[in-house]
Design an enzyme around this catalytic site. Structure first.
Site, short mmCIF file in Angstrom:
data_model
loop_
_atom_site.label_atom_id
_atom_site.label_comp_id
_atom_site.label_asym_id
_atom_site.label_seq_id
_atom_site.Cartn_x
_atom_site.Cartn_y
_atom_site.Cartn_z
N HIS A 84 39.40 7.05 28.02
CA HIS A 84 39.86 7.15 26.63
C HIS A 84 41.27 6.59 26.45
O HIS A 84 41.65 6.24 25.34
CB HIS A 84 39.69 8.56 26.07
CG HIS A 84 40.71 9.59 26.43
ND1 HIS A 84 40.57 10.45 27.48
CD2 HIS A 84 41.88 9.92 25.86
CE1 HIS A 84 41.60 11.26 27.54
NE2 HIS A 84 42.43 10.96 26.56
N ASP A 220 35.71 10.17 32.96
CA ASP A 220 36.72 9.61 32.04
C ASP A 220 37.80 8.84 32.82
O ASP A 220 38.92 9.30 32.97
CB ASP A 220 37.34 10.76 31.23
CG ASP A 220 38.09 10.26 30.02
OD1 ASP A 220 38.37 9.04 29.94
OD2 ASP A 220 38.42 11.08 29.14
N SER A 650 46.82 12.93 29.48
CA SER A 650 45.58 12.21 29.75
C SER A 650 45.86 11.12 30.77
O SER A 650 46.79 10.33 30.59
CB SER A 650 45.06 11.57 28.48
OG SER A 650 44.58 12.55 27.62
#
Ligand code: ASP
Length: 719
Positions: A84, A220, A650
């Protein structure tokens, strides 16, 4: 007063110690929580995490394009981050012919790696406390504006000096709400190339339904590489550049994790507000979050439907949809968590305890007795402007794109009206604008119009103080007719018409632009925000900030038994915790890990969110996991741990007790999104993709074993 705040800080910094809560500044780790980390199981020395005279783990932790984190895993600067985080880059390289979002992308050698103009990746060289240099001679009684002017001027001077001395870039950030200032010396790389990405059916598996959710089965990750010039220094993209040779990269532990293992998350958390008062939490819960959710629900219903219907739209709007839905879902979880875990009551009892304590000491009473009331009063006055600001963000910045597109033309109009601007300068502006018409590749005017139709009512009606439409909308038109007319008449919805405007632009014929309905509406909305809302808001924010600074210092002084780590502010931090599951609600207990079997269980051929690639199913059937299998024989996919993380973490490396990479942090559980405001160690968990799943996908699924071969694997069982 300033002196006493600094004194309080330094005393507290020596005694604060609580496991798991807190995002700690790496340069202060040893002094503040080194013992706690060792007691929890850390085997390396704090100087392995942060050092300036020798290489350390910090040299492998890379700020990824300002918003995410990434980690270096090879001496050729292979860089891992989340799918992402790389998403908009993968999207930018995708087309109907080469749909990398859908099918994945793997460069089989350096020559196939894809350049990403405009992107950067930066590595912190050193962190210095500059509080004394910035505040040393500011008088205790100085007004807020004098204080901030002084800080600004000193910061500029200091940054210039550091740049000259070191040749690196630098920035300064406030900590503890302006009670401390730290300087970051940083090397910024500009040539960052895309190396690989799994298909979204792995990298985004579960899409919105599973976002912020545990149990999770998302791979991810995406892979980039930093390039430098021949001297190993940052350089703009060039064919001549070669892979950067880093000071440190992380070895990869393919032994995996077990329950209660010690973990570190090292990265750049964006924003937390862990010290706000009850009054502020109440505003978030009752006013701000509901407003944001309402606006995003409106736009997402349009975008989701359009993406479902058409493949091109689904490529065009993929990154935009993710940007909107990510925070949307987070705010729902945040409100639920804060309510369920009685955040208001907890803040209330903290404030009651504070009042009780200060009553015991006259000096405190004198300094702080009205502080909380003052904060609440400012909050109440500020709220209507905060509401307007949030509407502005949700409509103008996150809503119909046409607003931001036409915004650029305001510059052309003002340049054209300015006699000092030459025709040559205008011609240059126009050439530059032509280069930016790639915007239309991802634009669908029909979708944009539907977004405006869905949001405009809330925007206009809930901000009764502003006259957004007079002279723009005719009396007879309904709001929907106004929107339809705007999109039917505006030239800014069409690439051909905008190209025509730019090719045939005449300085004297500005009316063509200024009478365009989209131009007029965008200008009116922005003017209301910038001329009316923002100036008032800034005043309250300034007053609020200075009260917050006192409130922060006051809590540390009066309630020294509590833990105080600085709120996240986009700077480099270390958080530590352990691998552990949790009880999300009564009667349920979540395990700490998920497996590939769970990916298969979730498969739903009727939903794009839960499609499983055929090859992955085959690997699962044949149990062909090689050396990436857990000792139990399963393929582990994700795990949760009790590290205090936030957005910006992230892509952060998740590191074991020995300083090896065990995974990439990518999310928090829904119950934990409250941690931006209140961390609760019993419930807050960060979600990590197990590094062995990452390697398995690269090697066995994508046939990109050469990337795994670049890394240094430790403790692995050969397979
Ligand atoms: N998934 C999150 C994000 O989008 C990471 C987090 O907030 O924990 O930023």
């Amino acid at each position: 007063m300033k002196r006493s705040i600094i004194l309080i800080l330094s005393v507290l910094l020596l005694q604060s110690s609580h496991a798991t809560e807190g995002m700690w500044v790496p340069s202060m780790i040893k002094q503040l929580v080194g013992d706690d980390m060792a007691a929890m199981g850390m085997k390396i020395d704090p100087s392995d995490l942060y050092a300036i005279n020798q290489s350390s783990i910090k040299d492998a932790v890379v700020h990824f394009n300002g918003g995410c984190t990434s980690v270096l895993v090879s001496d050729q600067s292979l860089l891992l981050t989340n799918h992402h985080c790389g998403y908009s880059r993968i999207q930018a390289h995708s087309s109907l012919e080469n749909n990398y979002l859908k099918d994945g992308f793997w460069a089989m050698d350096l020559s196939e790696e894809l350049a990403n103009p405009g992107m950067d990746a930066s590595i912190i060289q050193e962190i210095r406390d500059v509080t004394d240099e910035l505040l040393g001679d500011v008088s205790v009684d100085a007004s807020e504006s004098t204080r901030s002017e002084h800080i600004e001027q000193r910061s500029e001077e200091l940054i210039e000096k550091i740049k000259e001395e070191t040749g690196f870039d630098a920035y300064i950030k406030p900590f503890y709400h302006g009670n401390q200032y730290l300087l970051f010396i940083v090397e910024i790389f500009k040539d960052i190339r895309l190396v690989g990405a799994p298909p979204s059916s792995i990298g985004k598996y579960g899409f919105d339904t599973d976002n912020w959710v545990w149990p999770r089965h998302t791979g991810d990750f995406s892979v980039f590489r930093i390039y430098a010039n021949k001297d190993n220094k940052p350089a703009e993209f060039s064919e001549e550049n070669i892979p950067y040779r880093p000071r440190h990269f992380l070895p990869v532990n393919i032994q995996g994790v077990e329950e209660n293992d010690f973990t570190i998350v090292y990265g750049f958390p964006g924003t937390t507000e862990n010290y706000i008062t009850e009054a502020e939490v109440e505003n978030v819960l009752e006013v701000i979050n509901p407003l944001r959710l309402k606006m995003r629900e409106a736009s997402l219903s349009v975008i989701d439907e359009a993406m479902r219907k058409d493949e091109l739209t689904s490529i065009q709007y993929a990154a935009k949809q993710s940007r909107i839905s990510n925070a949307y879902k987070k705010w729902i979880g945040q409100s639920k968590g804060l309510t369920r875990h009685r955040a208001l009551e907890k803040k209330d009892s903290l404030e009651a305890l504070f009042m009780q304590r200060i009553a015991e000491k006259e000096a405190w009473n004198q300094k702080y007795s009205t502080l909380l009331e003052e904060i609440a009063a400012i909050e109440a006055e500020e709220l209507p402007y905060m509401v307007n600001r949030n509407y502005f963000i949700e409509f103008y910045y996150m809503g119909p794109e046409i607003f931001r597109f036409v915004e650029r033309f305001r510059e052309l109009v003002s340049m054209s009206e300015d006699a000092n601007v030459t025709d040559v300068q205008i011609a240059e502006w126009i050439e530059d604008a032509k280069d930016k018409l790639g915007y239309f590749k991802n634009y669908d005017a029909q979708v944009d119009k539907e977004i405006m139709r869905a949001q405009i009512g809330f925007f206009i009606e809930d901000q009764a103080d502003a006259d957004f439409l007079s002279g723009i909308k005719s009396e007879k038109q309904s709001l929907m007719e106004f929107v339809d007319h705007l999109y039917a008449e505006s030239m800014f919805v069409s690439e051909d018409r905008v190209t025509d405007l730019l090719n045939n632009f005449k300085r004297k014929k500005l009316k063509k632009i200024t009478s365009d309905p989209a131009y007029a509406f965008s200008k009116r909305i922005a003017a209301h925000y910038y001329e009316s809302t923002r100036p008032a808001l800034l005043e309250y924010v300034t007053q609020g900030d200075s009260l917050m600074r006192v409130w922060m210092a006051a809590q540390m002084e009066v309630l020294p038994e509590r833990t105080y780590s600085p709120d996240a502010n986009g700077s480099l931090r270390i958080t530590f915790g352990k691998v552990e599951g949790y009880a999300p609600f009564d009667g349920a207990e979540y395990a700490y890990y998920t497996t590939l079997a769970g990916v298969m269980e979730k498969e739903d051929p009727s939903s794009e969110e839960f499609e499983v690639p055929v090859k992955l199913k085959e690997l699962f059937e044949s149990k062909d996991y090689g050396r990436y299998a857990h000792s139990t024989g399963e393929m582990r996919v994700c795990f949760v741990a009790s590290n205090h993380t936030s957005g910006g973490n992230s892509g952060s490396p998740v590191i074991d007790a020995n300083g090896n990479l065990i995974g990439l942090n990518f999310d928090r559980t829904w119950e934990s999104t409250m941690s931006d405001i209140m961390f609760n160690p019993s419930i807050c968990r960060n979600i990590t993709v197990d590094i062995r799943y990452v390697l398995f996908i690269m090697d066995k699924f994508a046939g990109a074993k050469h990337l795994v071969d670049e890394m240094t694997l430790v403790s692995g069982v050969e397979g």
